[in-house]
Design a protein around this motif. Structure first.
Motif, PDB file in Angstrom:
ATOM      1  N   ALA A 419       0.827  -1.204   0.000  1.00  0.00           N
ATOM      2  CA  ALA A 419       0.000   0.000   0.000  1.00  0.00           C
ATOM      3  C   ALA A 419       0.863   1.255   0.000  1.00  0.00           C
ATOM      4  O   ALA A 419       0.562   2.237  -0.682  1.00  0.00           O
ATOM      5  N   ASP A 420       1.960   1.229   0.777  1.00  0.00           N
ATOM      6  CA  ASP A 420       2.874   2.371   0.794  1.00  0.00           C
ATOM      7  C   ASP A 420       3.520   2.566  -0.578  1.00  0.00           C
ATOM      8  O   ASP A 420       3.680   3.698  -1.054  1.00  0.00           O
ATOM      9  N   SER A 421       3.898   1.451  -1.199  1.00  0.00           N
ATOM     10  CA  SER A 421       4.492   1.534  -2.534  1.00  0.00           C
ATOM     11  C   SER A 421       3.482   2.089  -3.540  1.00  0.00           C
ATOM     12  O   SER A 421       3.829   2.912  -4.397  1.00  0.00           O
ATOM     13  N   ASP A 422       2.231   1.644  -3.433  1.00  0.00           N
ATOM     14  CA  ASP A 422       1.177   2.163  -4.315  1.00  0.00           C
ATOM     15  C   ASP A 422       0.981   3.657  -4.109  1.00  0.00           C
ATOM     16  O   ASP A 422       0.726   4.408  -5.060  1.00  0.00           O
ATOM     17  N   HIS A 423       1.106   4.086  -2.853  1.00  0.00           N
ATOM     18  CA  HIS A 423       0.943   5.511  -2.559  1.00  0.00           C
ATOM     19  C   HIS A 423       2.027   6.327  -3.242  1.00  0.00           C
ATOM     20  O   HIS A 423       1.754   7.358  -3.869  1.00  0.00           O
ATOM     21  N   VAL A 424       3.274   5.856  -3.152  1.00  0.00           N
ATOM     22  CA  VAL A 424       4.372   6.564  -3.814  1.00  0.00           C
ATOM     23  C   VAL A 424       4.182   6.548  -5.323  1.00  0.00           C
ATOM     24  O   VAL A 424       4.373   7.571  -5.999  1.00  0.00           O
ATOM     25  N   ASN A 425       3.786   5.395  -5.873  1.00  0.00           N
ATOM     26  CA  ASN A 425       3.546   5.312  -7.323  1.00  0.00           C
ATOM     27  C   ASN A 425       2.416   6.231  -7.751  1.00  0.00           C
ATOM     28  O   ASN A 425       2.446   6.822  -8.836  1.00  0.00           O
ATOM     29  N   GLN A 426       1.424   6.350  -6.880  1.00  0.00           N
ATOM     30  CA  GLN A 426       0.305   7.229  -7.198  1.00  0.00           C
ATOM     31  C   GLN A 426       0.758   8.682  -7.252  1.00  0.00           C
ATOM     32  O   GLN A 426       0.378   9.434  -8.159  1.00  0.00           O
ATOM     33  N   LEU A 427       1.584   9.082  -6.282  1.00  0.00           N
ATOM     34  CA  LEU A 427       2.118  10.445  -6.284  1.00  0.00           C
ATOM     35  C   LEU A 427       3.009  10.688  -7.495  1.00  0.00           C
ATOM     36  O   LEU A 427       2.944  11.741  -8.129  1.00  0.00           O
ATOM     37  N   THR A 428       3.838   9.684  -7.822  1.00  0.00           N
ATOM     38  CA  THR A 428       4.737   9.820  -8.963  1.00  0.00           C
ATOM     39  C   THR A 428       3.956   9.924 -10.267  1.00  0.00           C
ATOM     40  O   THR A 428       4.290  10.726 -11.151  1.00  0.00           O
ATOM     41  N   ALA A 429       2.910   9.088 -10.401  1.00  0.00           N
ATOM     42  CA  ALA A 429       2.066   9.164 -11.599  1.00  0.00           C
ATOM     43  C   ALA A 429       1.387  10.515 -11.684  1.00  0.00           C
ATOM     44  O   ALA A 429       1.252  11.095 -12.778  1.00  0.00           O
ATOM     45  N   LYS A 430       0.955  11.029 -10.532  1.00  0.00           N
ATOM     46  CA  LYS A 430       0.317  12.343 -10.503  1.00  0.00           C
ATOM     47  C   LYS A 430       1.301  13.419 -10.975  1.00  0.00           C
ATOM     48  O   LYS A 430       0.936  14.338 -11.728  1.00  0.00           O
ATOM     49  N   ALA A 431       2.561  13.304 -10.560  1.00  0.00           N
ATOM     50  CA  ALA A 431       3.575  14.265 -10.994  1.00  0.00           C
ATOM     51  C   ALA A 431       3.826  14.154 -12.492  1.00  0.00           C
ATOM     52  O   ALA A 431       3.988  15.176 -13.184  1.00  0.00           O
ATOM     53  N   ASP A 432       3.858  12.939 -13.037  1.00  0.00           N
ATOM     54  CA  ASP A 432       4.022  12.761 -14.485  1.00  0.00           C
ATOM     55  C   ASP A 432       2.848  13.357 -15.251  1.00  0.00           C
ATOM     56  O   ASP A 432       3.020  13.958 -16.321  1.00  0.00           O
ATOM     57  N   MET A 433       1.646  13.199 -14.711  1.00  0.00           N
ATOM     58  CA  MET A 433       0.469  13.776 -15.352  1.00  0.00           C
ATOM     59  C   MET A 433       0.538  15.298 -15.332  1.00  0.00           C
ATOM     60  O   MET A 433       0.174  15.965 -16.315  1.00  0.00           O
ATOM     61  N   ALA A 434       1.025  15.861 -14.210  1.00  0.00           N
ATOM     62  CA  ALA A 434       1.175  17.312 -14.127  1.00  0.00           C
ATOM     63  C   ALA A 434       2.226  17.803 -15.114  1.00  0.00           C
ATOM     64  O   ALA A 434       2.067  18.862 -15.748  1.00  0.00           O
ATOM     65  N   ASP A 435       3.323  17.048 -15.280  1.00  0.00           N
ATOM     66  CA  ASP A 435       4.355  17.411 -16.264  1.00  0.00           C
ATOM     67  C   ASP A 435       3.774  17.444 -17.668  1.00  0.00           C
ATOM     68  O   ASP A 435       4.048  18.366 -18.454  1.00  0.00           O
ATOM     69  N   ALA A 436       2.985  16.419 -17.999  1.00  0.00           N
ATOM     70  CA  ALA A 436       2.384  16.369 -19.330  1.00  0.00           C
ATOM     71  C   ALA A 436       1.445  17.550 -19.544  1.00  0.00           C
ATOM     72  O   ALA A 436       1.416  18.140 -20.633  1.00  0.00           O
ATOM     73  N   ALA A 437       0.675  17.892 -18.523  1.00  0.00           N
ATOM     74  CA  ALA A 437      -0.235  19.034 -18.641  1.00  0.00           C
ATOM     75  C   ALA A 437       0.537  20.340 -18.812  1.00  0.00           C
ATOM     76  O   ALA A 437       0.149  21.215 -19.614  1.00  0.00           O
ATOM     77  N   LEU A 438       1.633  20.484 -18.074  1.00  0.00           N
ATOM     78  CA  LEU A 438       2.451  21.692 -18.200  1.00  0.00           C
ATOM     79  C   LEU A 438       3.047  21.812 -19.597  1.00  0.00           C
ATOM     80  O   LEU A 438       3.068  22.906 -20.185  1.00  0.00           O
ATOM     81  N   ASN A 439       3.526  20.710 -20.135  1.00  0.00           N
ATOM     82  CA  ASN A 439       4.096  20.750 -21.485  1.00  0.00           C
ATOM     83  C   ASN A 439       3.051  21.173 -22.504  1.00  0.00           C
ATOM     84  O   ASN A 439       3.343  21.948 -23.432  1.00  0.00           O
TER      85      ASN A 439
END
Length: 538
Positions: A419-439
């Motif tokens: 669950a902790d690993s999923d939480h980190v992956n979720q945050l990381t995916a969220k950051a990748d999505m934000a990067d794509a939106a910024l681009n």
């Protein structure tokens, strides 16, 4: 009191019990079984019988279809060997084991009837597993295996049940014919579910009215189940395949409003049907006991203890060899899929709770077929009683002790790490999505320099996404759960907002297809995107 009023009363009982057991660590669904058993002895409480036709034609398709929405096909594919050994091999093994024990212990029970009993109580109930999973963090692999088993084992058990009934009625049985029919049913239902899933998925992608989407969604499991069942199959496998095709091929292409409506409505349907099924199991205690008053109590206790012990021990006997033997015999399997920790097979073995589907199958045995030297009803009553005992014993003994057992074995800590690993992956995916939106915003900003109003909206969005990305970076470092409560407060133009949502959605689906995030993380983030869209458009 008519049937409708009775079921309204049952819903009120479920709400009442749920309110009383909110803070109890045990799964509410299991406590509902206990409540049903207690209510069955209340003098003025209306008698409620579990209608097999209602369970098989309404409850079963809806529950199976609802479960497919939370099942990851890539995970099932990876664990297909374990799931197949449980959903097919284990069901057949327990059917034979119980049949042998019943034929030896219970006087007057023929081999066909013994196999009827075995097929009825052979499949564990996925509804019970979901009830436990609400309170305990299962490691994802255990949950995937148990969920996959629960989705598919009913098909195997119902086919065996049908073959056994035919043998009882006709006094004829052909092993070769049964095997060929069995695999023919599996292949035909799989193909039918695959075609139906794509057909309905295509239709739903063209529906732009969420209510029509929801209506077709509710009808879907019956379109899969009923034709297959009428043609001699189980119908369950067709529902599973249809649900998996729609969930994994078409769901992300549905309208966001439809996905949100689908999620909320189906969760309510699933919880309601599960609770009613558990309650009906408990409420059948009194009628079950009333049907066996002529049989000595000592004999009934002996029968129930033996059959229950065979069911519980038989699962251990099957699970451990099936978990380790393939890897020992074939090094290629062990290299691709290393042996699991010994705690995993233990938890899977102990998680073999039976449920309302088994009791419905027992009640579906025709009265006319039960004939022996003692009369027409004795053996049928014994079968129903034994099935009820196995259900109650496994639900209460295994269901209530499983959370404690997982803590003792340390399996819950394994689940927490995931669950902790999923939480980190979720945050990381969220950051990748934000990067794509910024681009996308940076590129779009260059094309609207002559539009001051839109340019201002883009600038605000860039600032918001930069702030979000900064927060996410900090949360990844601190592993802070507070981000879950963050809500977007943006007011861009409709075009910009919908494009940003689409960019993030495409990035999310790409991350999932590349197996960088789990199915659960993908669903959580997709739901957040849908909620943002709904908040803006509503």
């Amino acid at each position: 009191m008519n049937q409708f009023e009775t079921y309204v009363l049952l819903l009120c009982v479920i709400v009442f019990v749920g309110m009383l057991t909110r803070r109890v660590p045990a799964p509410p669904a299991l406590l509902i079984v206990i409540a049903g058993m207690l209510f069955s002895f209340v003098p003025d409480f209306p008698p409620v019988n579990l209608d097999p036709q209602l369970v098989f034609t309404i409850f079963l398709p809806l529950l199976v279809y609802e479960a497919t929405a939370y099942t990851s096909w890539p995970d099932i594919k990876f664990n297909r060997r374990s799931i197949s050994l449980l959903s097919i091999g284990h069901v057949i093994f327990i059917t034979v084991l119980v049949a042998i024990a019943a034929h030896q212990v219970i006087p007057g029970i023929t081999w066909p009837l013994a196999f009827v009993l075995g097929s009825i109580i052979s499949p564990p109930d996925d509804v019970a597993i979901f009830a436990i999973a609400e309170k305990v963090r299962f490691p994802q692999r255990i949950l995937t295996i148990l969920t996959g088993e629960g989705l598919l084992n009913d098909a195997t058990a119902l086919i065996l049940f049908r073959f056994s009934l035919i043998a009882v009625l006709t006094n004829q049985f052909s092993l070769l014919q049964a095997v060929s029919d069995f695999f023919a049913i599996l292949v035909c239902e799989t193909l039918y579910g695959f075609v139906l899933g794509h057909l309905l998925g295509q239709i739903r992608t063209k529906l732009h009215e969420p209510m029509l989407q929801m209506l077709l969604s509710i009808v879907t499991p019956f379109l899969a189940y009923l034709p297959a069942e009428h043609l001699g199959g189980s119908g369950v496998l067709a529902v599973v395949v249809t649900g998996l095709v729609i969930t994994h091929v078409y769901a992300e292409r549905f309208m966001p409003e439809a996905r949100l409506l689908w999620s909320s409505v189906w969760k309510t349907i699933g919880f309601t049907l599960q609770s009613i099924l558990f309650l009906l199991v408990g409420l059948n205690l009194r009628s079950t006991l009333n049907n066996i008053t002529s049989i000595p109590t000592r004999d009934l206790m002996l029968y129930s203890i033996v059959i229950t012990a065979v069911v519980i021990a038989g699962r251990f006997i099957w699970v451990y060899p099936s978990a380790y033997l393939p890897g020992l015999l074939f090094p290629s399997i062990r290299k691709q899929d290393p042996h699991p920790p010994w705690q995993y097979p233990f938890v899977i073995s102990w998680a073999g709770m039976r449920g309302g589907i088994s009791l419905a199958a027992a009640l579906a045995i025709p009265h006319m077929m039960i004939v022996n030297t003692q009369g027409k009803e004795d053996i049928r009553a014994i079968i129903i009683f034994l099935v009820f005992c196995v259900i109650i014993a496994t639900l209460l003994l295994q269901g209530l002790t499983l959370p404690w057992l997982m803590r003792v074995l340390g399996v819950d800590k394994m689940g927490q790490k995931e669950a902790d690993s999923d939480h980190v992956n979720q945050l990381t995916a969220k950051a990748d999505m934000a990067d794509a939106a910024l681009n996308w915003l940076y590129d779009y900003k260059q094309s609207i320099k002559d539009d001051p109003d839109t340019f201002e909206h883009v600038e605000l969005q860039i600032m918001e996404y930069q702030r979000l990305k900064k927060q996410l970076s900090k949360m990844i470092m601190n592993h802070d759960q507070a981000w879950l409560s963050k809500v977007y407060d943006t007011s861009p133009t409709i075009f910009i907002f919908t494009q940003l949502i689409e960019v993030e959605r495409e990035t999310l689906m790409r991350l999932w297809r590349e197996r960088k995030i789990s199915f659960k993380v993908k669903n959580k983030l997709l739901e957040q995107l849908d909620l943002r869209y709904k908040h803006f458009s509503g």
